[in-house]
Design a protein around this motif. Structure first.
Motif, PDB file in Angstrom:
ATOM      1  N   ILE A 166     -27.197-114.671  36.516  1.00  0.00           N
ATOM      2  CA  ILE A 166     -27.156-114.737  35.053  1.00  0.00           C
ATOM      3  C   ILE A 166     -26.232-113.646  34.533  1.00  0.00           C
ATOM      4  CG2 ILE A 166     -28.516-114.613  32.930  1.00  0.00           C
ATOM      5  CD1 ILE A 166     -30.956-115.447  34.590  1.00  0.00           C
ATOM      6  N   SER A 167     -25.380-113.993  33.584  1.00  0.00           N
ATOM      7  CA  SER A 167     -24.488-113.023  32.958  1.00  0.00           C
ATOM      8  C   SER A 167     -24.434-113.302  31.459  1.00  0.00           C
ATOM      9  CB  SER A 167     -23.079-113.109  33.558  1.00  0.00           C
ATOM     10  OG  SER A 167     -22.191-112.264  32.856  1.00  0.00           O
ATOM     11  N   VAL A 168     -24.699-112.264  30.655  1.00  0.00           N
ATOM     12  CA  VAL A 168     -24.625-112.363  29.196  1.00  0.00           C
ATOM     13  C   VAL A 168     -23.756-111.209  28.698  1.00  0.00           C
ATOM     14  CG1 VAL A 168     -25.893-112.371  27.021  1.00  0.00           C
ATOM     15  CG2 VAL A 168     -26.904-113.425  29.059  1.00  0.00           C
ATOM     16  N   GLN A 169     -22.653-111.517  28.024  1.00  0.00           N
ATOM     17  CA  GLN A 169     -21.742-110.515  27.486  1.00  0.00           C
ATOM     18  C   GLN A 169     -21.648-110.686  25.972  1.00  0.00           C
ATOM     19  OE1 GLN A 169     -20.320-108.097  29.384  1.00  0.00           O
ATOM     20  NE2 GLN A 169     -21.360-108.940  31.191  1.00  0.00           N
ATOM     21  N   LYS A 170     -21.653-109.551  25.239  1.00  0.00           N
ATOM     22  CA  LYS A 170     -21.637-109.595  23.774  1.00  0.00           C
ATOM     23  C   LYS A 170     -20.707-108.512  23.229  1.00  0.00           C
ATOM     24  CE  LYS A 170     -22.888-110.122  19.416  1.00  0.00           C
ATOM     25  NZ  LYS A 170     -22.336-111.214  18.595  1.00  0.00           N
ATOM     26  N   ILE A 171     -19.807-108.899  22.320  1.00  0.00           N
ATOM     27  CA  ILE A 171     -18.966-107.948  21.598  1.00  0.00           C
ATOM     28  C   ILE A 171     -19.626-107.691  20.247  1.00  0.00           C
ATOM     29  CG2 ILE A 171     -16.688-107.523  20.596  1.00  0.00           C
ATOM     30  CD1 ILE A 171     -15.520-109.410  22.678  1.00  0.00           C
ATOM     31  N   PHE A 172     -20.088-106.460  20.030  1.00  0.00           N
ATOM     32  CA  PHE A 172     -20.806-106.138  18.797  1.00  0.00           C
ATOM     33  C   PHE A 172     -19.849-105.887  17.630  1.00  0.00           C
ATOM     34  CE2 PHE A 172     -23.483-104.683  22.366  1.00  0.00           C
ATOM     35  CZ  PHE A 172     -24.595-105.493  22.144  1.00  0.00           C
ATOM     36  N   ASN A 173     -18.799-105.132  17.879  1.00  0.00           N
ATOM     37  CA  ASN A 173     -17.783-104.871  16.860  1.00  0.00           C
ATOM     38  C   ASN A 173     -16.510-104.438  17.578  1.00  0.00           C
ATOM     39  OD1 ASN A 173     -18.103-102.016  17.438  1.00  0.00           O
ATOM     40  ND2 ASN A 173     -19.922-102.043  16.131  1.00  0.00           N
ATOM     41  N   LYS A 174     -15.550-103.901  16.847  1.00  0.00           N
ATOM     42  CA  LYS A 174     -14.273-103.567  17.474  1.00  0.00           C
ATOM     43  C   LYS A 174     -14.381-102.397  18.452  1.00  0.00           C
ATOM     44  CE  LYS A 174     -12.783-100.560  13.653  1.00  0.00           C
ATOM     45  NZ  LYS A 174     -11.724-100.342  12.636  1.00  0.00           N
ATOM     46  N   HIS A 175     -15.464-101.653  18.396  1.00  0.00           N
ATOM     47  CA  HIS A 175     -15.643-100.512  19.300  1.00  0.00           C
ATOM     48  C   HIS A 175     -16.617-100.798  20.447  1.00  0.00           C
ATOM     49  CE1 HIS A 175     -13.259 -97.559  17.144  1.00  0.00           C
ATOM     50  NE2 HIS A 175     -13.863 -97.895  16.003  1.00  0.00           N
ATOM     51  N   PHE A 176     -17.736-101.449  20.157  1.00  0.00           N
ATOM     52  CA  PHE A 176     -18.812-101.556  21.136  1.00  0.00           C
ATOM     53  C   PHE A 176     -18.944-102.983  21.682  1.00  0.00           C
ATOM     54  CE2 PHE A 176     -20.159 -97.691  18.934  1.00  0.00           C
ATOM     55  CZ  PHE A 176     -20.539 -96.887  20.006  1.00  0.00           C
ATOM     56  N   SER A 177     -19.213-103.046  22.985  1.00  0.00           N
ATOM     57  CA  SER A 177     -19.560-104.295  23.658  1.00  0.00           C
ATOM     58  C   SER A 177     -20.545-103.973  24.770  1.00  0.00           C
ATOM     59  CB  SER A 177     -18.317-104.995  24.218  1.00  0.00           C
ATOM     60  OG  SER A 177     -17.675-104.181  25.180  1.00  0.00           O
ATOM     61  N   GLY A 178     -21.290-104.970  25.200  1.00  0.00           N
ATOM     62  CA  GLY A 178     -22.296-104.746  26.235  1.00  0.00           C
ATOM     63  C   GLY A 178     -22.619-106.015  26.974  1.00  0.00           C
ATOM     64  N   GLY A 179     -23.381-105.861  28.041  1.00  0.00           N
ATOM     65  CA  GLY A 179     -23.721-107.033  28.832  1.00  0.00           C
ATOM     66  C   GLY A 179     -24.892-106.789  29.754  1.00  0.00           C
ATOM     67  N   ILE A 180     -25.454-107.896  30.239  1.00  0.00           N
ATOM     68  CA  ILE A 180     -26.561-107.884  31.186  1.00  0.00           C
ATOM     69  C   ILE A 180     -26.240-108.884  32.292  1.00  0.00           C
ATOM     70  CG2 ILE A 180     -29.021-108.319  31.537  1.00  0.00           C
ATOM     71  CD1 ILE A 180     -29.486-107.662  28.615  1.00  0.00           C
ATOM     72  N   LYS A 181     -26.485-108.484  33.536  1.00  0.00           N
ATOM     73  CA  LYS A 181     -26.318-109.369  34.678  1.00  0.00           C
ATOM     74  C   LYS A 181     -27.571-109.313  35.542  1.00  0.00           C
ATOM     75  CE  LYS A 181     -21.272-109.010  35.051  1.00  0.00           C
ATOM     76  NZ  LYS A 181     -20.135-108.649  35.948  1.00  0.00           N
ATOM     77  N   ALA A 182     -27.880-110.428  36.168  1.00  0.00           N
ATOM     78  CA  ALA A 182     -29.042-110.495  37.058  1.00  0.00           C
ATOM     79  C   ALA A 182     -28.693-111.362  38.262  1.00  0.00           C
ATOM     80  CB  ALA A 182     -30.259-111.053  36.331  1.00  0.00           C
ATOM     81  N   ALA A 183     -29.141-110.932  39.438  1.00  0.00           N
ATOM     82  CA  ALA A 183     -28.979-111.704  40.673  1.00  0.00           C
ATOM     83  C   ALA A 183     -30.338-111.772  41.357  1.00  0.00           C
ATOM     84  CB  ALA A 183     -27.936-111.060  41.587  1.00  0.00           C
ATOM     85  N   ILE A 184     -30.897-112.963  41.409  1.00  0.00           N
ATOM     86  CA  ILE A 184     -32.244-113.170  41.956  1.00  0.00           C
ATOM     87  C   ILE A 184     -32.141-114.128  43.136  1.00  0.00           C
ATOM     88  CG2 ILE A 184     -34.569-114.004  41.456  1.00  0.00           C
ATOM     89  CD1 ILE A 184     -34.062-113.253  38.528  1.00  0.00           C
ATOM     90  N   LEU A 185     -32.694-113.731  44.286  1.00  0.00           N
ATOM     91  CA  LEU A 185     -32.561-114.501  45.519  1.00  0.00           C
ATOM     92  C   LEU A 185     -33.924-114.731  46.158  1.00  0.00           C
ATOM     93  CD1 LEU A 185     -30.911-115.691  47.936  1.00  0.00           C
ATOM     94  CD2 LEU A 185     -30.822-113.360  48.857  1.00  0.00           C
ATOM     95  N   PHE A 186     -34.149-115.989  46.585  1.00  0.00           N
ATOM     96  CA  PHE A 186     -35.303-116.354  47.405  1.00  0.00           C
ATOM     97  C   PHE A 186     -34.751-116.906  48.728  1.00  0.00           C
ATOM     98  CE2 PHE A 186     -36.659-116.646  43.044  1.00  0.00           C
ATOM     99  CZ  PHE A 186     -37.915-116.060  43.049  1.00  0.00           C
TER     100      PHE A 186
END
Length: 375
Positions: free
Chosen positions: A254-274
């Motif tokens: 899973i990957s979620v990327q977000k640009i908040f404004n012209k200065h800040f951006s962030g994201g979350i990644k997850a790797a889940i394995l069975f």
């Protein structure tokens, strides 16, 4: 080197030739001589020739052949892998269809691989040749629901011949401070892979990507602990052997990327394995634990510096609790840990040329996250 030759208005010829020399030297902690104890020189030559249709037609076809030659020359006072020569010849075909809202791609490939190893036994050079061959195939489709949302499906049949270290390694691996033992009777891995992916971009500030996969692998080659440890003149070392079993690997990325404004951006990644051992009906050994990443980036707005940013990345690795029941290992799985990485980069105009400078600090909090084995 890469050469592209235009055959007709619709077809072109691609020729790619590459050569790589890998030189690896390992020295013992107690330096007895100035020579390395392990000295490997592996050379790889590859030639790929293909004919493909230019873009612009509803369907495209690509036909190609690939040849690879790899040779290893071993020297030193300690054996790890034998001298070998490996050749791989393959032919493949790829067909693409662009029929809106669908994009479909199918591939078919045949590989024939030979592996010849050379061993010095009683001052006589003895060789052993092994041959592997199989067919690979894949079918993928992308469905564009609307301008913001796409769904991708893929099914593939693949295989992998055992590598020379998996077959014949028998010695101390200094890089991991362990003793590894191969198995010359290993067969080729055969995999049946299925995956689905969702890409969602509601606007230019959001990027959401979710993938799920389900892979069945017959004769899965795995490096697993073997007790007791191996006793050598240098001491006792944890021992690992290459074995085969039938495996199931399923999970999600899973990957979620977000640009908040012209200065800040962030994201979350997850790797889940069975990962399951289908023969023992238990958890598969030596599999990575679930992993999460969080990043926050600050972009500088400066006329003199472009693409300048500083990024904080927090990596969270969970404890692996899906372990085989009753299996004896040298240490239990390490506890969960967190790492903080920091990165800075900028692009400057120097003599009318764009030059990028960057610096990164990995594990900036100096967290100890790997346990040491003492035997």
């Amino acid at each position: 080197s890469k050469t592209i030759y235009k055959l007709t208005d619709w077809y072109k010829l691609n020729v790619v030739l590459s050569r790589q020399e890998n030189i690896r030297q390992e020295y013992d902690r107690a330096i007895i001589t100035n020579r390395p104890e392990l000295d490997l020189n592996i050379g790889t030559t590859m030639l790929d020739v293909s004919v493909e249709q230019n873009e612009g037609k509803p369907s495209q076809l690509q036909l190609g052949m690939t040849g690879t030659l790899q040779e290893n020359v071993w020297s030193g006072s300690r054996f790890f892998i034998p001298n070998f020569k490996s050749t791989n010849l393959s032919a493949y075909a790829i067909k693409k269809w662009n029929i809106q809202p669908w994009f479909i791609e199918a591939g078919l490939r045949y590989d024939y691989k030979t592996l010849t190893t050379f061993r010095n036994q009683n001052n006589q050079i003895r060789s052993l040749e092994q041959n592997f061959n199989n067919i690979s195939a894949s079918l993928g489709a992308t469905y564009k629901i609307n301008q913001d949302l796409r769904i991708l499906f893929n099914a593939a049949m693949a295989w992998r011949a055992p590598q020379v270290n998996e077959l014949f390694v028998n010695g101390l691996h200094h890089g991991s401070a362990s003793f590894e033992i191969g198995d010359s009777t290993l067969k080729s891995e055969k995999a049946y892979n299925f995956s689905a992916q969702l890409k969602y971009e509601p606007d230019s500030s959001w990027n959401i990507d979710v993938s799920v996969y389900y892979n069945l692998i017959d004769d899965f080659i795995n490096l697993v602990p073997s007790v007791p440890p191996t006793l050598t003149l240098r001491g006792a070392y944890p021992t690992f052997r290459y074995i085969q079993t039938n495996a199931l690997l399923a999970g999600t990325d899973i990957s979620v990327q977000k640009i908040f404004n012209k200065h800040f951006s962030g994201g979350i990644k997850a790797a889940i394995l069975f990962a399951r051992d289908r023969v023992k009906q238990d958890w598969l050994l030596q599999m990575p634990a679930n992993r999460f990443e969080y990043d926050l980036t600050y972009n500088f707005i400066n006329r003199k510096m472009s693409n300048s940013y500083v990024q904080l990345k927090w990596i969270q690795v969970m404890q692996q609790k899906r372990i085989s029941a009753g299996f004896i290992d040298y240490l239990p799985p390490p506890p969960a840990y967190n790492l903080l990485n920091i990165e800075f980069a900028t692009t400057l105009q120097i003599y009318k040329k764009s030059t990028t400078f960057g610096i990164s600090v990995l594990n900036s909090l100096n967290t100890q996250y790997l346990s040491l084995i003492h035997i």
